[in-house]
Design a protein around this motif. Structure first.
Motif, PDB file in Angstrom:
ATOM      1  N   ILE A  81       0.797  -1.048   0.078  1.00 56.25           N
ATOM      2  CA  ILE A  81      -0.081   0.242  -0.351  1.00 56.25           C
ATOM      3  C   ILE A  81       1.020   1.490   0.495  1.00 56.25           C
ATOM      4  CG2 ILE A  81      -1.506   1.399   1.358  1.00 56.25           C
ATOM      5  CD1 ILE A  81      -2.755  -1.303   2.467  1.00 56.25           C
ATOM      6  N   THR A  82       0.636   2.252  -0.852  1.00 56.91           N
ATOM      7  CA  THR A  82       1.486   3.424  -0.835  1.00 56.91           C
ATOM      8  C   THR A  82       0.673   4.769  -0.400  1.00 56.91           C
ATOM      9  OG1 THR A  82       0.068   3.887  -3.317  1.00 56.91           O
ATOM     10  CG2 THR A  82       2.498   2.809  -2.959  1.00 56.91           C
ATOM     11  N   VAL A  83       1.771   5.843  -0.371  1.00 61.29           N
ATOM     12  CA  VAL A  83       0.672   6.949  -0.158  1.00 61.29           C
ATOM     13  C   VAL A  83      -0.558   7.168  -1.039  1.00 61.29           C
ATOM     14  CG1 VAL A  83       0.832   9.274   0.479  1.00 61.29           C
ATOM     15  CG2 VAL A  83       2.573   7.604   1.826  1.00 61.29           C
ATOM     16  N   ARG A  84      -0.125   6.800  -2.162  1.00 57.14           N
ATOM     17  CA  ARG A  84      -1.334   7.638  -3.225  1.00 57.14           C
ATOM     18  C   ARG A  84      -2.110   6.877  -2.466  1.00 57.14           C
ATOM     19  NH1 ARG A  84      -0.078   9.899  -8.071  1.00 57.14           N
ATOM     20  NH2 ARG A  84       1.922   9.435  -8.240  1.00 57.14           N
ATOM     21  N   MET A  85      -2.457   5.605  -2.941  1.00 58.50           N
ATOM     22  CA  MET A  85      -3.386   4.413  -2.476  1.00 58.50           C
ATOM     23  C   MET A  85      -4.304   4.944  -1.323  1.00 58.50           C
ATOM     24  SD  MET A  85      -1.396   0.625  -3.080  1.00 58.50           S
ATOM     25  CE  MET A  85      -0.630   0.463  -4.628  1.00 58.50           C
ATOM     26  N   LEU A  86      -3.726   5.410  -0.223  1.00 61.88           N
ATOM     27  CA  LEU A  86      -4.583   5.957   0.910  1.00 61.88           C
ATOM     28  C   LEU A  86      -5.463   6.968   0.828  1.00 61.88           C
ATOM     29  CD1 LEU A  86      -1.727   5.775   3.923  1.00 61.88           C
ATOM     30  CD2 LEU A  86      -3.341   4.157   3.002  1.00 61.88           C
ATOM     31  N   LEU A  87      -4.542   8.433  -0.107  1.00 65.35           N
ATOM     32  CA  LEU A  87      -5.451   9.775  -1.078  1.00 65.35           C
ATOM     33  C   LEU A  87      -6.218   9.242  -1.927  1.00 65.35           C
ATOM     34  CD1 LEU A  87      -1.496  11.729  -1.221  1.00 65.35           C
ATOM     35  CD2 LEU A  87      -3.426  12.187   0.158  1.00 65.35           C
ATOM     36  N   ASN A  88      -6.506   8.081  -3.168  1.00 64.20           N
ATOM     37  CA  ASN A  88      -7.000   8.218  -3.590  1.00 64.20           C
ATOM     38  C   ASN A  88      -8.142   6.804  -3.389  1.00 64.20           C
ATOM     39  OD1 ASN A  88      -5.584   5.902  -4.619  1.00 64.20           O
ATOM     40  ND2 ASN A  88      -5.314   6.942  -6.874  1.00 64.20           N
ATOM     41  N   HIS A  89      -8.045   6.066  -1.939  1.00 62.60           N
ATOM     42  CA  HIS A  89      -8.796   5.008  -1.532  1.00 62.60           C
ATOM     43  C   HIS A  89      -8.196   3.604  -2.480  1.00 62.60           C
ATOM     44  CE1 HIS A  89     -11.296   7.756   1.130  1.00 62.60           C
ATOM     45  NE2 HIS A  89     -11.166   8.851  -0.263  1.00 62.60           N
ATOM     46  N   THR A 147      -8.891  -1.359  -8.351  1.00 67.43           N
ATOM     47  CA  THR A 147      -9.822  -0.611  -9.330  1.00 67.43           C
ATOM     48  C   THR A 147     -10.702  -1.512  -9.251  1.00 67.43           C
ATOM     49  OG1 THR A 147      -8.970  -0.517 -11.036  1.00 67.43           O
ATOM     50  CG2 THR A 147      -8.685   1.636 -10.106  1.00 67.43           C
ATOM     51  N   PRO A 148     -12.623  -0.724  -9.138  1.00 64.45           N
ATOM     52  CA  PRO A 148     -12.834   0.596  -8.127  1.00 64.45           C
ATOM     53  C   PRO A 148     -12.280   0.731  -7.014  1.00 64.45           C
ATOM     54  CG  PRO A 148     -14.686  -1.063  -8.814  1.00 64.45           C
ATOM     55  CD  PRO A 148     -13.556  -0.943  -9.345  1.00 64.45           C
ATOM     56  N   GLY A 149     -11.547   1.420  -6.393  1.00 67.41           N
ATOM     57  CA  GLY A 149     -11.131   1.717  -5.293  1.00 67.41           C
ATOM     58  C   GLY A 149     -12.653   1.398  -4.098  1.00 67.41           C
ATOM     59  N   THR A 262      -7.522  10.955 -11.747  1.00 68.36           N
ATOM     60  CA  THR A 262      -8.645   9.807 -10.575  1.00 68.36           C
ATOM     61  C   THR A 262      -9.212   8.960 -11.141  1.00 68.36           C
ATOM     62  OG1 THR A 262      -9.931  10.723 -12.713  1.00 68.36           O
ATOM     63  CG2 THR A 262      -9.704  11.848 -10.998  1.00 68.36           C
ATOM     64  N   VAL A 263      -9.266   8.128 -10.632  1.00 67.05           N
ATOM     65  CA  VAL A 263      -9.350   6.535 -10.795  1.00 67.05           C
ATOM     66  C   VAL A 263     -10.697   6.340 -10.175  1.00 67.05           C
ATOM     67  CG1 VAL A 263      -7.233   5.745 -10.061  1.00 67.05           C
ATOM     68  CG2 VAL A 263      -8.478   5.977  -7.908  1.00 67.05           C
ATOM     69  N   GLY A 270     -22.202   3.698  -2.183  1.00 66.58           N
ATOM     70  CA  GLY A 270     -22.975   2.943  -3.445  1.00 66.58           C
ATOM     71  C   GLY A 270     -21.755   3.226  -4.500  1.00 66.58           C
ATOM     72  N   ARG A 271     -22.329   4.661  -5.008  1.00 67.07           N
ATOM     73  CA  ARG A 271     -22.198   4.913  -6.755  1.00 67.07           C
ATOM     74  C   ARG A 271     -20.543   5.033  -6.971  1.00 67.07           C
ATOM     75  NH1 ARG A 271     -22.397  10.111  -7.041  1.00 67.07           N
ATOM     76  NH2 ARG A 271     -22.519  10.645  -4.927  1.00 67.07           N
ATOM     77  N   LEU A 272     -20.514   4.935  -7.797  1.00 69.88           N
ATOM     78  CA  LEU A 272     -19.074   4.512  -8.942  1.00 69.88           C
ATOM     79  C   LEU A 272     -18.813   6.161  -9.049  1.00 69.88           C
ATOM     80  CD1 LEU A 272     -16.976   2.839  -9.565  1.00 69.88           C
ATOM     81  CD2 LEU A 272     -17.147   2.747 -11.827  1.00 69.88           C
ATOM     82  N   ILE A 273     -17.925   6.090  -8.371  1.00 66.55           N
ATOM     83  CA  ILE A 273     -16.919   7.972  -9.068  1.00 66.55           C
ATOM     84  C   ILE A 273     -15.677   7.800  -9.497  1.00 66.55           C
ATOM     85  CG2 ILE A 273     -18.750   8.579  -7.047  1.00 66.55           C
ATOM     86  CD1 ILE A 273     -16.928   9.652  -5.384  1.00 66.55           C
ATOM     87  N   GLU A 274     -15.529   8.801 -10.245  1.00 69.28           N
ATOM     88  CA  GLU A 274     -14.004   9.132 -10.402  1.00 69.28           C
ATOM     89  C   GLU A 274     -13.391  10.118  -9.083  1.00 69.28           C
ATOM     90  OE1 GLU A 274     -12.141   8.405 -13.253  1.00 69.28           O
ATOM     91  OE2 GLU A 274     -13.644   7.441 -13.201  1.00 69.28           O
ATOM     92  N   TYR A 275     -12.537   9.595  -8.339  1.00 68.70           N
ATOM     93  CA  TYR A 275     -11.865  10.419  -7.510  1.00 68.70           C
ATOM     94  C   TYR A 275     -10.447  10.464  -7.431  1.00 68.70           C
ATOM     95  CZ  TYR A 275     -11.629  11.277  -2.321  1.00 68.70           C
ATOM     96  OH  TYR A 275     -12.038  11.782  -1.344  1.00 68.70           O
ATOM     97  N   GLY A 276      -9.777  11.850  -7.018  1.00 69.94           N
ATOM     98  CA  GLY A 276      -8.710  12.583  -7.560  1.00 69.94           C
ATOM     99  C   GLY A 276      -7.877  11.472  -5.831  1.00 69.94           C
ATOM    100  N   LEU A 277      -6.820  12.548  -6.146  1.00 73.49           N
ATOM    101  CA  LEU A 277      -5.982  12.445  -4.313  1.00 73.49           C
ATOM    102  C   LEU A 277      -6.796  13.980  -3.583  1.00 73.49           C
ATOM    103  CD1 LEU A 277      -2.486  12.430  -5.097  1.00 73.49           C
ATOM    104  CD2 LEU A 277      -4.091  10.924  -5.016  1.00 73.49           C
ATOM    105  N   GLY A 278      -7.882  13.527  -2.126  1.00 72.76           N
ATOM    106  CA  GLY A 278      -8.571  14.229  -2.076  1.00 72.76           C
ATOM    107  C   GLY A 278      -9.369  14.667  -2.895  1.00 72.76           C
ATOM    108  N   LEU A 279      -9.728  14.879  -3.733  1.00 73.41           N
ATOM    109  CA  LEU A 279     -10.365  15.363  -4.399  1.00 73.41           C
ATOM    110  C   LEU A 279     -11.255  15.247  -5.827  1.00 73.41           C
ATOM    111  CD1 LEU A 279      -8.702  18.992  -6.676  1.00 73.41           C
ATOM    112  CD2 LEU A 279      -9.974  19.258  -5.367  1.00 73.41           C
ATOM    113  N   HIS A 280     -12.767  15.615  -5.779  1.00 70.12           N
ATOM    114  CA  HIS A 280     -13.424  15.409  -6.806  1.00 70.12           C
ATOM    115  C   HIS A 280     -14.215  15.624  -8.004  1.00 70.12           C
ATOM    116  CE1 HIS A 280     -17.346  12.957  -7.431  1.00 70.12           C
ATOM    117  NE2 HIS A 280     -18.295  13.250  -7.381  1.00 70.12           N
ATOM    118  N   PRO A 281     -14.144  15.164  -9.230  1.00 66.49           N
ATOM    119  CA  PRO A 281     -14.565  15.688 -10.192  1.00 66.49           C
ATOM    120  C   PRO A 281     -16.066  15.928 -10.365  1.00 66.49           C
ATOM    121  CG  PRO A 281     -13.306  14.304 -11.348  1.00 66.49           C
ATOM    122  CD  PRO A 281     -13.376  13.650  -9.561  1.00 66.49           C
TER     123      PRO A 281
END
Length: 354
Positions: A81-89, A147-149, A262-263, A270-281
């Motif tokens: 598990i990397t720091v990035r994986m924590l940030l983007n779930h 993914t999905p996370g 995003t990933v 329960g919805r599938l969303i795109e998620y970055g590092l603490g940001l959501h488009p």
């Protein structure tokens, strides 16, 4: 909905509005300058603080978390598990909340949950290390990096511990210095007690109609989420923060670009969303070509908030509501559509596109 308040910005033009009451017993009105618990919008602040440490070389974005926190995420998982994986779930770590709140143990099967634990833990001072252990030892919800996370507060409590490990100070202090003060926010803080200082609303939790009438949880020990979701702010401060963030003035432009990679992630709803590092488009599907809005949503017991800023930083909206989980459940246990949902969606469309 007892009360709602919001601020919309279009360049130098500003609109603020408020409707309803902050206290259903007295009829005291909500006002647009009220301070409010904004829940997981805190995650953008926490992520920004982590990326400031990445910029200074203290944290490696793709370094294994076990390098920094070997006792909290031991063995092969700590290496994977990397720091990035924590940030983007995408860590695969489970959500700890159903284990900390026994009446939620059936989550996400809402019909088998209950609100009893909310009162039990109103004044509980949780140990973040114990909360993390609940999430780490629970069955994994995915493979590291897969993914999905799956959205999980466990990830951000670990980032809080990471900040403290590498800076030698509390995460509250680091987020305050590197993010809140850097953005010049005057009405934003990570609380140390159970109360919201200054003008604020009561916060009414319905828990899908199981609390009727909804109960006030505005006084609450926020250690159950800590600096992953406990921020107190105003709609004006939220707009200022996201405007500066997207202008590259809180983290560097290269760090902002990382935040916007995003990933796919399964949200808590329960919805599938795109998620970055603490940001959501958020793309306006009924207004194609008019730009992506970036931000985050958040809830606590009784309170909710949403902040959206267009990628160019010019059009913004932040709103706050003082009731949560207003939807009743259908026979299959899924939240039923509610007029409040459509009213909020309409407000967002008008605010974003005029």
């Amino acid at each position: 909905m007892p009360g709602l308040f919001a601020e919309v910005r279009d360049g130098d033009r500003v609109w603020r509005g408020a409707a309803g009451c902050a206290d259903v017993d007295t009829g005291r009105p909500v006002t647009a300058d009220m301070r409010h618990r904004v829940g997981s919008l805190t995650k953008t602040f926490t992520a920004a603080a982590v990326l400031r440490q990445v910029e200074s070389g203290q944290i490696g974005l793709d370094a294994p978390v076990g390098r920094y926190l070997p006792k909290l995420v031991p063995g092969e998982r700590g290496d994977a598990i990397t720091v990035r994986m924590l940030l983007n779930h995408t860590s695969g770590l489970a959500e700890y909340l159903p284990y900390a709140y026994p009446s939620l143990k059936a989550f996400p099967v809402l019909a088998d949950t209950g609100p009893q634990s909310f009162d039990d833990h109103r004044h509980t001072r949780f140990d973040p290390v114990e909360l993390i252990e609940m999430g780490v030892t629970a069955p994994a919800v995915g493979a590291p990096g897969g993914t999905p996370g799956v959205y999980s507060n466990t990830n951000y409590l670990l980032l809080v511990q990471l900040l403290e490990q590498v800076t030698g100070t509390t995460a509250e202090d680091r987020i305050t210095r590197d993010v809140i003060e850097r953005a010049g926010l005057r009405d934003t803080e990570l609380p140390t007690g159970s109360h919201v200082d200054g003008p604020h609303s009561r916060l009414y939790e319905s828990w899908f109609g199981m609390i009727d009438p909804p109960r006030d949880y505005s006084v609450y020990d926020m250690s159950w989420v800590g600096p992953s979701a406990s921020l107190i702010s105003t709609v004006a401060d939220l707009n200022r923060f996201y405007r500066l963030l997207l202008a590259g003035e809180i983290v560097s432009p290269s760090s902002l670009a990382q935040m916007q990679r995003t990933v796919p992630v399964v949200s808590q709803e329960g919805r599938l969303i795109e998620y970055g590092l603490g940001l959501h488009p958020m793309e306006g599907s009924d207004h194609p070509g008019q730009g992506t809005f970036w931000g985050h949503g958040g809830t606590v017991w009784g309170g909710g908030a949403l902040a959206m800023t267009r990628a160019d930083g010019k059009r913004q909206m932040s709103l706050a509501v003082n009731m949560q989980r207003w939807n009743r459940l259908d026979p299959s246990g899924r939240p039923q559509p509610h007029p409040i949902d459509e009213a909020l969606a309409t407000l967002c469309r008008v605010a974003m596109y005029g």
